[in-house]
Design a protein around this motif. Structure first.
Motif, PDB file in Angstrom:
ATOM      1  N   HIS A 277       0.838  -1.197   0.000  1.00  0.00           N
ATOM      2  CA  HIS A 277       0.000   0.000   0.000  1.00  0.00           C
ATOM      3  C   HIS A 277       0.880   1.256   0.000  1.00  0.00           C
ATOM      4  O   HIS A 277       0.402   2.350   0.282  1.00  0.00           O
ATOM      5  CB  HIS A 277      -0.965   0.019   1.191  1.00  0.00           C
ATOM      6  N   ASP A 278       2.140   1.092  -0.335  1.00  0.00           N
ATOM      7  CA  ASP A 278       3.056   2.221  -0.421  1.00  0.00           C
ATOM      8  C   ASP A 278       2.697   3.083  -1.627  1.00  0.00           C
ATOM      9  O   ASP A 278       2.545   2.569  -2.743  1.00  0.00           O
ATOM     10  CB  ASP A 278       4.492   1.712  -0.548  1.00  0.00           C
ATOM     11  N   SER A 279       2.573   4.388  -1.420  1.00  0.00           N
ATOM     12  CA  SER A 279       2.120   5.278  -2.494  1.00  0.00           C
ATOM     13  C   SER A 279       3.058   5.252  -3.693  1.00  0.00           C
ATOM     14  O   SER A 279       2.606   5.314  -4.848  1.00  0.00           O
ATOM     15  CB  SER A 279       1.972   6.708  -1.971  1.00  0.00           C
ATOM     16  N   LYS A 280       4.345   5.141  -3.462  1.00  0.00           N
ATOM     17  CA  LYS A 280       5.305   5.121  -4.568  1.00  0.00           C
ATOM     18  C   LYS A 280       5.094   3.885  -5.440  1.00  0.00           C
ATOM     19  O   LYS A 280       5.083   3.982  -6.669  1.00  0.00           O
ATOM     20  CB  LYS A 280       6.734   5.152  -4.016  1.00  0.00           C
TER      21      LYS A 280
ATOM     22  N   ILE B 280       2.349   2.127  -5.656  1.00  0.00           N
ATOM     23  CA  ILE B 280       1.038   2.248  -6.296  1.00  0.00           C
ATOM     24  C   ILE B 280       1.117   3.124  -7.539  1.00  0.00           C
ATOM     25  O   ILE B 280       0.586   2.777  -8.596  1.00  0.00           O
ATOM     26  CB  ILE B 280       0.008   2.833  -5.304  1.00  0.00           C
ATOM     27  N   LEU B 281       1.781   4.255  -7.437  1.00  0.00           N
ATOM     28  CA  LEU B 281       1.820   5.213  -8.543  1.00  0.00           C
ATOM     29  C   LEU B 281       2.763   4.797  -9.659  1.00  0.00           C
ATOM     30  O   LEU B 281       2.514   5.095 -10.834  1.00  0.00           O
ATOM     31  CB  LEU B 281       2.202   6.600  -8.022  1.00  0.00           C
TER      32      LEU B 281
ATOM     33  N   ASP C 217      -5.085   5.395   2.863  1.00  0.00           N
ATOM     34  CA  ASP C 217      -5.136   6.540   1.944  1.00  0.00           C
ATOM     35  C   ASP C 217      -5.154   6.093   0.483  1.00  0.00           C
ATOM     36  O   ASP C 217      -4.702   6.822  -0.410  1.00  0.00           O
ATOM     37  CB  ASP C 217      -3.950   7.485   2.190  1.00  0.00           C
ATOM     38  N   ALA C 218      -5.680   4.886   0.242  1.00  0.00           N
ATOM     39  CA  ALA C 218      -5.616   4.325  -1.105  1.00  0.00           C
ATOM     40  C   ALA C 218      -6.539   5.031  -2.089  1.00  0.00           C
ATOM     41  O   ALA C 218      -6.253   5.066  -3.288  1.00  0.00           O
ATOM     42  CB  ALA C 218      -5.957   2.833  -1.063  1.00  0.00           C
TER      43      ALA C 218
ATOM     44  N   ARG D 133      -7.091   8.116  -2.579  1.00  0.00           N
ATOM     45  CA  ARG D 133      -6.385   9.220  -3.224  1.00  0.00           C
ATOM     46  C   ARG D 133      -5.474   8.718  -4.335  1.00  0.00           C
ATOM     47  O   ARG D 133      -5.438   9.278  -5.429  1.00  0.00           O
ATOM     48  CB  ARG D 133      -5.555   9.999  -2.201  1.00  0.00           C
ATOM     49  N   TRP D 134      -4.752   7.624  -4.070  1.00  0.00           N
ATOM     50  CA  TRP D 134      -3.793   7.121  -5.055  1.00  0.00           C
ATOM     51  C   TRP D 134      -4.491   6.417  -6.211  1.00  0.00           C
ATOM     52  O   TRP D 134      -4.037   6.499  -7.355  1.00  0.00           O
ATOM     53  CB  TRP D 134      -2.785   6.198  -4.373  1.00  0.00           C
TER      54      TRP D 134
ATOM     55  N   ARG E 236      -5.607   9.241  -8.364  1.00  0.00           N
ATOM     56  CA  ARG E 236      -4.492   9.859  -9.089  1.00  0.00           C
ATOM     57  C   ARG E 236      -4.074   9.008 -10.276  1.00  0.00           C
ATOM     58  O   ARG E 236      -3.746   9.527 -11.341  1.00  0.00           O
ATOM     59  CB  ARG E 236      -3.321  10.092  -8.135  1.00  0.00           C
ATOM     60  N   ARG E 237      -4.085   7.688 -10.103  1.00  0.00           N
ATOM     61  CA  ARG E 237      -3.757   6.810 -11.225  1.00  0.00           C
ATOM     62  C   ARG E 237      -4.782   6.968 -12.347  1.00  0.00           C
ATOM     63  O   ARG E 237      -4.422   7.084 -13.527  1.00  0.00           O
ATOM     64  CB  ARG E 237      -3.709   5.343 -10.772  1.00  0.00           C
TER      65      ARG E 237
END
Length: 211
Positions: A33-36, A38-39, A63-64, A66-67, A70-71
């Motif tokens: 679930h790390d934002s980096k 994920i993106l 906070d998924a 949001r990501w 964004r994707r």
């Protein structure tokens, strides 16, 4: 080199089978679930089992949402599975309680109008012409386990240059949405990772869309 896929880890159960299925069809898979991660992944898979409200709580906790947004805004592919499809809609209603979804698509997740619930087992689907997910597997059967679904589609597109989503239907006590393909965002109500060769072929089709 295989496509890099992140399976979103937010506490949902039975996600190891999704990881194994993606690895089986050649993806390089991380569970995170790390934002980096994920993106930056070529593709993001959002699994989900159990209650709509519980899945939404889990997604919010890491906070998924949001990501995921964004994707999608950046045309980066996302694949939802089971409740991972359901939460892409506006809301879910379970036991009289309404829970707000992510809201990428209009619609409400409600209890299936069938005498036997849950809908558990193999079923055919009706994909639209030109579906990429179901290319070559239009007449196959897929494995479902769910008591709720989206039974009405009200997506009204009035923008000429906007391509309307492709919707695949199935039946259990009436029609319900089995899959949606909408630009970078695709989702299936059934479990491709439990659907044998047909599910593997669908995952391969999705991997081909990752660019």
């Amino acid at each position: 080199m295989g496509r890099r896929v992140t399976v979103l880890d937010y506490g949902s159960g039975n996600i190891r089978s999704a990881v194994r299925a993606l690895e089986h069809v050649g993806a390089e898979v991380s569970l995170s679930h790390d934002s980096k991660e994920i993106l930056e992944a070529d593709g993001l898979v959002v699994p989900g089992v159990g209650a709509f409200a519980t899945v939404m709580e889990g997604l919010k906790a890491v906070d998924a949402i949001r990501w995921i947004g964004r994707r999608i805004a950046g045309s980066r592919p996302v694949l939802g599975i089971c409740v991972g499809l359901q939460v892409m809609f506006e809301e879910g209603v379970e036991h009289g309680v309404r829970t707000q979804g992510i809201g990428e698509w209009p619609g409400t997740v409600e209890r299936l109008a069938a005498e036997v619930v849950p809908h558990m087992g193999w079923n055919t689907v009706r994909p639209p012409e030109g579906s990429e997910l179901f290319s070559g597997i239009e007449n196959e059967r897929f494995y479902f386990v769910h008591s709720y679904g989206v039974q009405h589609w009200n997506f009204d597109v009035n923008v000429p240059e906007m391509t309307p989503p492709q919707v695949t239907w199935a039946d259990h006590g009436g029609p319900f949405i089995a899959a949606v393909e909408n630009g970078p965002l695709s989702a299936t109500q059934f479990h491709p990772e439990k659907s044998g060769d047909a599910g593997a072929a669908l995952l391969q089709n999705w991997l081909r869309t990752l660019g």
